[in-house]
Design a protein around this motif. Sequence first.
Motif, short mmCIF file in Angstrom:
data_model
loop_
_atom_site.label_atom_id
_atom_site.label_comp_id
_atom_site.label_asym_id
_atom_site.label_seq_id
_atom_site.Cartn_x
_atom_site.Cartn_y
_atom_site.Cartn_z
N ASP A 323 0.51 -1.73 0.24
CA ASP A 323 -0.11 -0.01 -0.12
C ASP A 323 1.05 1.45 0.35
N THR A 324 1.65 1.47 -1.12
CA THR A 324 2.04 2.99 -1.43
C THR A 324 2.18 3.11 -2.92
N LYS A 325 1.99 4.41 -3.15
CA LYS A 325 2.17 4.94 -4.62
C LYS A 325 3.09 4.59 -5.56
N GLU A 326 2.94 4.09 -6.28
CA GLU A 326 4.51 3.56 -7.79
C GLU A 326 4.95 4.32 -7.61
N THR A 327 5.39 5.65 -7.59
CA THR A 327 6.33 6.71 -7.26
C THR A 327 7.98 5.51 -6.40
N TYR A 328 6.87 5.58 -5.16
CA TYR A 328 7.71 4.45 -3.79
C TYR A 328 8.50 3.50 -4.40
N ARG A 329 8.01 2.69 -4.86
CA ARG A 329 7.64 0.89 -5.26
C ARG A 329 9.10 1.09 -6.27
N ARG A 330 8.73 2.49 -7.24
CA ARG A 330 10.19 1.73 -8.16
C ARG A 330 10.88 2.56 -7.81
N GLY A 331 11.33 3.86 -6.45
CA GLY A 331 12.43 4.58 -5.38
C GLY A 331 13.33 3.04 -5.44
N TYR A 332 11.85 3.01 -3.98
CA TYR A 332 12.32 1.47 -3.70
C TYR A 332 13.57 0.40 -4.29
N PHE A 333 12.99 0.10 -5.85
CA PHE A 333 13.76 -0.89 -6.35
C PHE A 333 15.24 -0.12 -6.98
N THR A 334 14.92 0.87 -6.95
CA THR A 334 15.76 1.80 -7.12
C THR A 334 17.28 1.98 -6.64
N ASP A 335 16.83 2.32 -5.16
CA ASP A 335 17.71 2.22 -4.13
C ASP A 335 17.84 1.04 -4.12
N ARG A 336 17.75 0.16 -4.27
CA ARG A 336 17.98 -1.20 -3.24
C ARG A 336 18.88 -1.46 -4.45
N PHE A 337 18.81 -1.56 -6.27
CA PHE A 337 19.85 -1.90 -7.15
C PHE A 337 20.92 -0.62 -6.55
N LYS A 338 20.85 0.61 -6.30
CA LYS A 338 22.05 0.62 -6.31
C LYS A 338 22.78 0.21 -4.74
N LYS A 339 22.06 0.35 -4.00
CA LYS A 339 23.18 -0.50 -3.04
C LYS A 339 24.13 -1.69 -2.67
N LEU A 340 22.56 -2.82 -3.97
CA LEU A 340 24.13 -3.67 -4.63
C LEU A 340 24.69 -3.53 -5.23
N LYS A 341 24.85 -2.71 -6.47
CA LYS A 341 26.49 -2.06 -7.03
C LYS A 341 27.22 -2.05 -6.56
N GLU A 342 26.63 -1.23 -5.33
CA GLU A 342 28.07 -0.41 -4.47
C GLU A 342 29.06 -2.09 -3.70
N LYS A 343 28.50 -2.74 -3.43
CA LYS A 343 28.77 -4.32 -3.49
C LYS A 343 29.06 -4.72 -4.22
N TYR A 344 28.96 -4.93 -4.58
CA TYR A 344 29.19 -5.40 -6.39
C TYR A 344 30.85 -5.03 -6.67
N ASN A 345 30.63 -3.94 -6.63
CA ASN A 345 32.29 -3.14 -7.36
C ASN A 345 32.48 -3.17 -6.25
N LYS A 346 32.48 -2.83 -4.41
CA LYS A 346 33.46 -4.11 -4.05
C LYS A 346 34.01 -5.03 -3.93
N HIS A 347 32.90 -5.89 -4.22
CA HIS A 347 32.89 -7.31 -4.61
C HIS A 347 34.58 -7.47 -5.65
N LEU A 348 33.87 -6.50 -7.28
CA LEU A 348 35.22 -7.04 -8.37
C LEU A 348 36.66 -6.27 -8.18
#
Length: 426
Positions: A323-348
């Motif tokens: 129960d939240t707006k679609e812009t917040y849902r999109r923002g959630y997955f955008t932020d989730r990928f951003k955090k994963l990307k940072e971890k992946y960069n460290k992994h590299l």
Amino acid sequence: MGSFFNILQTAHRNAQKSILKRKYTEPVLYHGGPTFNLKARWYLYYKYEHPTLKDKHGNPLMVRQPNITMSINRYYKTKAERLQQFGVVKEVLSEMLKEGCSPYQERLNLGSKSMEYTSEAALDYAYSLKVAGLSETSIPDYRSRLNRFKKYLGTKNLLKKSILGISKQTVNEYLNEIAKASSARNRNNTRIVLSSLFGELEHNEIIPKNFVEDIKVSDTNSIRYQTYPLEVLEGLFEYMKENDPLLLLFIKFVSYNFLRPIEVCRLKVKDVSLTHKQIYFKAKNKLLKTKIIPDIVIKEIKHLDFSIQNNFLFTPNGVGPWDTKETYRRGYFTDRFKKLKEKYNKHLVEKGETLQLGGEYTIYSFRHTFITLLFRKFRKEYAYTETCDRLMLITGHSTLDALKSYLKDIDAELPEDYSGLLTLDI
């Protein structure tokens, strides 16, 4: 003779006093310019003293009234016919004004249905008409930009005055201030919103013309989403499979179904037909679109819980309510990928690799990457035109020109090595 001229002078003075007291300007015909352009919209226009609005000196404000056409443009197609018909209307209107008829007499009795608007009332009215057709993501943007514009009008003492007091120069100066304070892109986006609102006002004959659409679009530095190199893509997918399989599934809908992230966020269980291998979703420019679900995705989702039709396909924990707006849902997955990307960069870095995924690599980049991949595979077998025809069915672009422009923007097609053409025959 002297008596005659005395009478004439007295009549002239009385006429001048009458003109000075006049609450209106004589009607004028706009006839398409010096060439009497018959494709233009001809109309009569005039100003009338507003019963309540005042100028900055406290004098009654002369307000331009709605254009008068009387459907003459529709039924009369020659210059002579239009001049004759508008001439008759102009003569009748002039007599009515001389006799004291006021365009506000009827309006003042209409209360909330008044056809005369202050800038604030007119813009709020235009927004109320526009908002019904806006998407959930557009409504906050329109409201925010409108409120900022109204605040600006307040500083210029224009908000409580007639909407006809807003000129092209007023809007242009406002847009220039936005460009200086933020960016040309923000300025252009504001221009789009204001043009849309002023378009509603023109359509409803509250203003004579939507002059905002004539304001030039500023040049911008377009955001470029970098496509992923294939060798990077393979490692990134493997990393997500081990560390965030839900995010990987979300990205596969972007990659393999060529959906935009916001479109994936809109998907509910009822939008997925495993039997027909189809999804139904609200796209960027259409109310509803249908796409096939390739088997590569079917295998990934056939085990999900499809029992509750209104559950979202993607939430922070998988299928379920959110129960939240679609812009917040999109923002959630955008932020989730951003955090994963940072971890992946460290992994590299830990693996001793120098490549780092910067801000230009986004979830949206996966869509570009796989469209490019598909295009190049098609081009090995088909001509350019046939490739575009086949690709258009998959990507969902509404027109062939839109797809070609998109392919050009992402550099989907590159030339073969042309080294042989550079040799010098000496």
